[in-house]
Structure formats: C-alpha cells, structure tokens
Design an enzyme around this catalytic site. Sequence first.
Site, PDB file in Angstrom:
ATOM      1  N   GLY A 106       0.358  -1.171  -0.121  1.00  0.00           N
ATOM      2  CA  GLY A 106       0.072   0.542   0.169  1.00  0.00           C
ATOM      3  C   GLY A 106       1.286   1.007   0.167  1.00  0.00           C
ATOM      4  N   SER A 117       0.844   3.803  -2.641  1.00  0.00           N
ATOM      5  CA  SER A 117       0.917   4.473  -3.630  1.00  0.00           C
ATOM      6  C   SER A 117       0.100   5.413  -3.045  1.00  0.00           C
ATOM      7  CB  SER A 117      -0.366   4.058  -4.426  1.00  0.00           C
ATOM      8  OG  SER A 117      -1.206   2.864  -3.746  1.00  0.00           O
ATOM      9  N   ARG A 118      -0.362   5.487  -1.933  1.00  0.00           N
ATOM     10  CA  ARG A 118      -0.572   6.973  -1.344  1.00  0.00           C
ATOM     11  C   ARG A 118      -0.443   6.688   0.125  1.00  0.00           C
ATOM     12  NH1 ARG A 118      -6.258   6.027  -1.131  1.00  0.00           N
ATOM     13  NH2 ARG A 118      -6.487   3.753  -2.043  1.00  0.00           N
ATOM     14  N   VAL A 153      -2.372  -7.517  -2.095  1.00  0.00           N
ATOM     15  CA  VAL A 153      -1.996  -9.213  -0.730  1.00  0.00           C
ATOM     16  C   VAL A 153      -3.051  -9.785  -0.193  1.00  0.00           C
ATOM     17  CG1 VAL A 153      -0.424  -6.854  -0.192  1.00  0.00           C
ATOM     18  CG2 VAL A 153      -2.568  -6.816   0.857  1.00  0.00           C
ATOM     19  N   ASN A 180       1.684  -2.075   5.080  1.00  0.00           N
ATOM     20  CA  ASN A 180       0.583  -0.736   5.251  1.00  0.00           C
ATOM     21  C   ASN A 180      -0.495  -0.762   4.750  1.00  0.00           C
ATOM     22  OD1 ASN A 180       0.256   2.186   5.807  1.00  0.00           O
ATOM     23  ND2 ASN A 180       0.326   1.515   3.855  1.00  0.00           N
ATOM     24  N   SER A 197      -3.764   0.223  14.387  1.00  0.00           N
ATOM     25  CA  SER A 197      -4.190   1.206  14.536  1.00  0.00           C
ATOM     26  C   SER A 197      -4.963   1.077  15.996  1.00  0.00           C
ATOM     27  CB  SER A 197      -5.690   1.134  13.689  1.00  0.00           C
ATOM     28  OG  SER A 197      -7.126   2.126  13.848  1.00  0.00           O
ATOM     29  N   TYR A 216     -12.518  -3.986  11.565  1.00  0.00           N
ATOM     30  CA  TYR A 216     -11.118  -3.537  11.873  1.00  0.00           C
ATOM     31  C   TYR A 216     -10.677  -3.593  12.738  1.00  0.00           C
ATOM     32  CZ  TYR A 216      -8.308   0.926  10.414  1.00  0.00           C
ATOM     33  OH  TYR A 216      -7.357   1.010  10.575  1.00  0.00           O
ATOM     34  N   ALA A 249     -11.304  -5.559  15.083  1.00  0.00           N
ATOM     35  CA  ALA A 249     -11.036  -7.476  15.263  1.00  0.00           C
ATOM     36  C   ALA A 249      -9.629  -7.335  13.823  1.00  0.00           C
ATOM     37  CB  ALA A 249     -11.526  -8.878  14.790  1.00  0.00           C
TER      38      ALA A 249
HETATM   39  P1  NAP Z   1      -5.156   5.169   2.068  1.00  0.00           P
HETATM   40  O1  NAP Z   1      -4.178   6.405   2.140  1.00  0.00           O
HETATM   41  O2  NAP Z   1      -6.688   4.979   1.831  1.00  0.00           O
HETATM   42  O3  NAP Z   1      -4.089   4.513   1.393  1.00  0.00           O
HETATM   43  C1  NAP Z   1      -4.387   2.937   1.076  1.00  0.00           C
HETATM   44  C2  NAP Z   1      -3.042   1.845   0.348  1.00  0.00           C
HETATM   45  O4  NAP Z   1      -3.564   0.989   0.575  1.00  0.00           O
HETATM   46  C3  NAP Z   1      -3.119   2.337  -0.683  1.00  0.00           C
HETATM   47  O5  NAP Z   1      -1.232   2.320  -0.933  1.00  0.00           O
HETATM   48  C4  NAP Z   1      -4.210   1.504  -1.448  1.00  0.00           C
HETATM   49  O6  NAP Z   1      -3.640   0.939  -2.986  1.00  0.00           O
HETATM   50  C5  NAP Z   1      -3.757   0.330  -0.413  1.00  0.00           C
HETATM   51  N1  NAP Z   1      -4.167  -1.248  -0.837  1.00  0.00           N
HETATM   52  C6  NAP Z   1      -5.671  -1.227  -0.108  1.00  0.00           C
HETATM   53  N2  NAP Z   1      -5.880  -1.974  -0.434  1.00  0.00           N
HETATM   54  C7  NAP Z   1      -5.136  -3.330  -0.523  1.00  0.00           C
HETATM   55  C8  NAP Z   1      -4.681  -4.252  -1.287  1.00  0.00           C
HETATM   56  N3  NAP Z   1      -5.440  -5.844  -1.303  1.00  0.00           N
HETATM   57  N4  NAP Z   1      -3.738  -4.463  -1.238  1.00  0.00           N
HETATM   58  C9  NAP Z   1      -2.613  -4.195  -1.459  1.00  0.00           C
HETATM   59  N5  NAP Z   1      -2.707  -2.399  -1.110  1.00  0.00           N
HETATM   60  C10 NAP Z   1      -3.743  -2.484  -0.609  1.00  0.00           C
HETATM   61  O7  NAP Z   1      -4.655   4.931   3.561  1.00  0.00           O
HETATM   62  P2  NAP Z   1      -4.143   5.502   4.604  1.00  0.00           P
HETATM   63  O8  NAP Z   1      -4.469   6.106   6.359  1.00  0.00           O
HETATM   64  O9  NAP Z   1      -2.612   5.722   3.945  1.00  0.00           O
HETATM   65  O10 NAP Z   1      -3.785   3.463   6.135  1.00  0.00           O
HETATM   66  C11 NAP Z   1      -2.615   3.073   5.973  1.00  0.00           C
HETATM   67  C12 NAP Z   1      -2.224   2.367   6.703  1.00  0.00           C
HETATM   68  O11 NAP Z   1      -2.553   3.097   8.178  1.00  0.00           O
HETATM   69  C13 NAP Z   1      -3.972   1.069   6.287  1.00  0.00           C
HETATM   70  O12 NAP Z   1      -3.724  -0.704   7.219  1.00  0.00           O
HETATM   71  C14 NAP Z   1      -4.921   1.860   7.367  1.00  0.00           C
HETATM   72  O13 NAP Z   1      -5.661   0.785   8.396  1.00  0.00           O
HETATM   73  C15 NAP Z   1      -3.419   1.995   8.990  1.00  0.00           C
HETATM   74  N6  NAP Z   1      -4.354   3.262   9.654  1.00  0.00           N
HETATM   75  C16 NAP Z   1      -4.239   4.892   8.975  1.00  0.00           C
HETATM   76  C17 NAP Z   1      -4.620   5.379  10.260  1.00  0.00           C
HETATM   77  C18 NAP Z   1      -5.341   7.316   9.158  1.00  0.00           C
HETATM   78  O14 NAP Z   1      -5.824   7.552  10.131  1.00  0.00           O
HETATM   79  N7  NAP Z   1      -5.824   6.995   8.074  1.00  0.00           N
HETATM   80  C19 NAP Z   1      -5.600   5.737  11.258  1.00  0.00           C
HETATM   81  C20 NAP Z   1      -5.204   4.341  11.465  1.00  0.00           C
HETATM   82  C21 NAP Z   1      -4.016   2.870  10.923  1.00  0.00           C
HETATM   83  P3  NAP Z   1      -4.725   1.862  -4.088  1.00  0.00           P
HETATM   84  O15 NAP Z   1      -4.137   3.472  -4.174  1.00  0.00           O
HETATM   85  O16 NAP Z   1      -4.028   0.676  -5.057  1.00  0.00           O
HETATM   86  O17 NAP Z   1      -5.840   1.787  -3.895  1.00  0.00           O
END
Ligand code: NAP
Length: 243
Positions: free
Chosen positions: A9, A11-12, A61, A89, A141, A154, A156
């Site tokens: 993950g 990309s973003r 993944v 991630n 998280s 989420y 779990a």
């Molecule tokens: P995000 O901006 O929505 O980015 C999600 C990333 O995961 C993207 O690169 C997406 O790829 C990739 N992805 C999703 N499903 C996938 C799959 N099946 N296989 C491979 N890649 C996949 O999310 P984020 O906020 O950066 O979150 C990153 C991590 O931090 C996650 O595990 C999330 O649960 C955790 N987290 C985030 C927060 C928050 O407040 N943002 C808080 C706690 C934990 P594409 O671009 O190709 O879709």
Amino acid sequence: MTKFALVTGGSRGIGRAVCVTLAEMGYNVLINYQSNEAEANKTLALVKEKGVSGEIMKFDVSKLEEVTAVLDTWIQANKDNQIEVLVNNAGIRKDNLMMWMSDTEWHSVMDIAVDGFFYVTRLVIKNMLVKKYGRVINIVSLSGLKGLPGQTNYSASKAAVIGATKALSQEVGRRGITVNAVAPGFIKTEMTQDLNEKDFKSLIPMNRFGEVQEVADVVGWLASSKSTYVTGQVISVNGGLYS
Ligand code: NAP
C-alpha cells in the site's frame, strides 16, 4: 548485494510517506499497490528524487496467487538483492454496525489486513532468516488496541496483526530480526477524509489529526539500526488519544 525495502500500500497516504522516508535512508523501495497505478508512479518519482531506485509492484495482498506471482517471482529473480525492511501497511476501512455488517465488509477488511500480513511476511521473512537481519513493521491502529464502535471488522483485523506481531517477534528475535507494530490514531489521508477533524479533535489531547510524516518518522526509526533492541512492541502515534 542491493538492499531493498518493501512497502505494501505504498501508492498513497501513510505508505507513500513511508516509501519516501525509507528512500531518504538509502533503501531502494518496492512500492506495492492494488489498483491506483498513477498514484504508485507518483510515489516512485518521489522515491527516485532521493537518489535511490524503486519499482512499483501491483498485487492484492489478500490474494495468495497474486502475491506469489509477483512478489515470489521478484524474490527468485533477485537472489543477490535483499529485502531488509518490510512494512505491512496496506489496509482498508468498511465501517458498519455489527448487526448491519455484510459478509463482504467483514471479509474484505480481515483478508487485506490479516491474510495480507501472512502471505507477504511469510515470503519475505525467509531471506531475512538466512541473512540474520531484518525489520518487519506492521501498521495497525488505535482501533485494534481500544476497539471502536462501527469497526468490529477493522478492530478485529488490527488486533489480530498485533497478536501476530508479538508471536513472530519471538520466533525470529535470535536471528537479528525485529517485528514491531505502529498504531496510528487519526491521520490525514484519504482513509479519514470522510471524518471531520473539527468533530473529533477535542477528543485528542494534541487537539488535531496527525500528518503522514509523523507516522513515517516512527516507522523510519524502527526500520533503522537505531532500534536494535526493540521488538514485539506496539508504538502508538495518536496525539495522546489512547493511553
Ligand atoms: P489510504 O490513504 O486509503 O491508502 C491505502 C493504501 O493501501 C493504498 O496505497 C492502497 O492501494 C493500498 N491497498 C488497499 N488495499 C490493498 C490491497 N488489497 N493490496 C495492496 N494494497 C492495498 O490509507 P492510509 O490512511 O494511508 O492507511 C495506511 C494504513 O494505516 C492502513 O493499514 C490503515 O488501516 C492504517 N491506519 C490509518 C489511519 C488513518 O487515520 N489514516 C489510522 C490508523 C491506521 P491503491 O492506491 O492501489 O488503492
């Protein structure tokens, strides 16, 4: 031997900031994504700006056949290169109250977090064990520590990865491999864009959402050789929200 870091993950959001931080540390970066090739290429350009090389790697993944076809193929073709750092991630949210939650909402979140961790880490850990060095960092998280209503799936999934982090750290510690988790609170990314910071910030002692770099800096420290004696831990990056 060329040293690589793999970020699922990448990309973003948090994953992109982690890719750039690891590139700054001198790692060549494998940027995994699922569908958003344009954003993955933006991350790749940012990584290359740091003077290292990188590759985008498309696989879901949660799909064993895709992980095997892409990642295992890369590993077999790159016997002289070593993935020293793995950041699990990739993640999604599909919030709903449990009584309304569909099978798809449950399984998609669980499969990406838990199966994804398993399929990718199982492949990458083998060479780390041979080389007697490695850093595995799992992005979990606050929700997996505290539990949040509307997020039974989420919470779990993240709690499962926390358990796996602790177990795996004990399996591989003797081989110089550390396994840790980073637990963000509310971080400004697309994942939280439906949440209004104004409505939530009063709950957060630091009175604001976090930036992706604030998470990436902790991941970078765990990925570095400065964290040698830290393993099996969950480090919260949440502005003091959970204690
Ligand atoms: P995000 O901006 O929505 O980015 C999600 C990333 O995961 C993207 O690169 C997406 O790829 C990739 N992805 C999703 N499903 C996938 C799959 N099946 N296989 C491979 N890649 C996949 O999310 P984020 O906020 O950066 O979150 C990153 C991590 O931090 C996650 O595990 C999330 O649960 C955790 N987290 C985030 C927060 C928050 O407040 N943002 C808080 C706690 C934990 P594409 O671009 O190709 O879709």
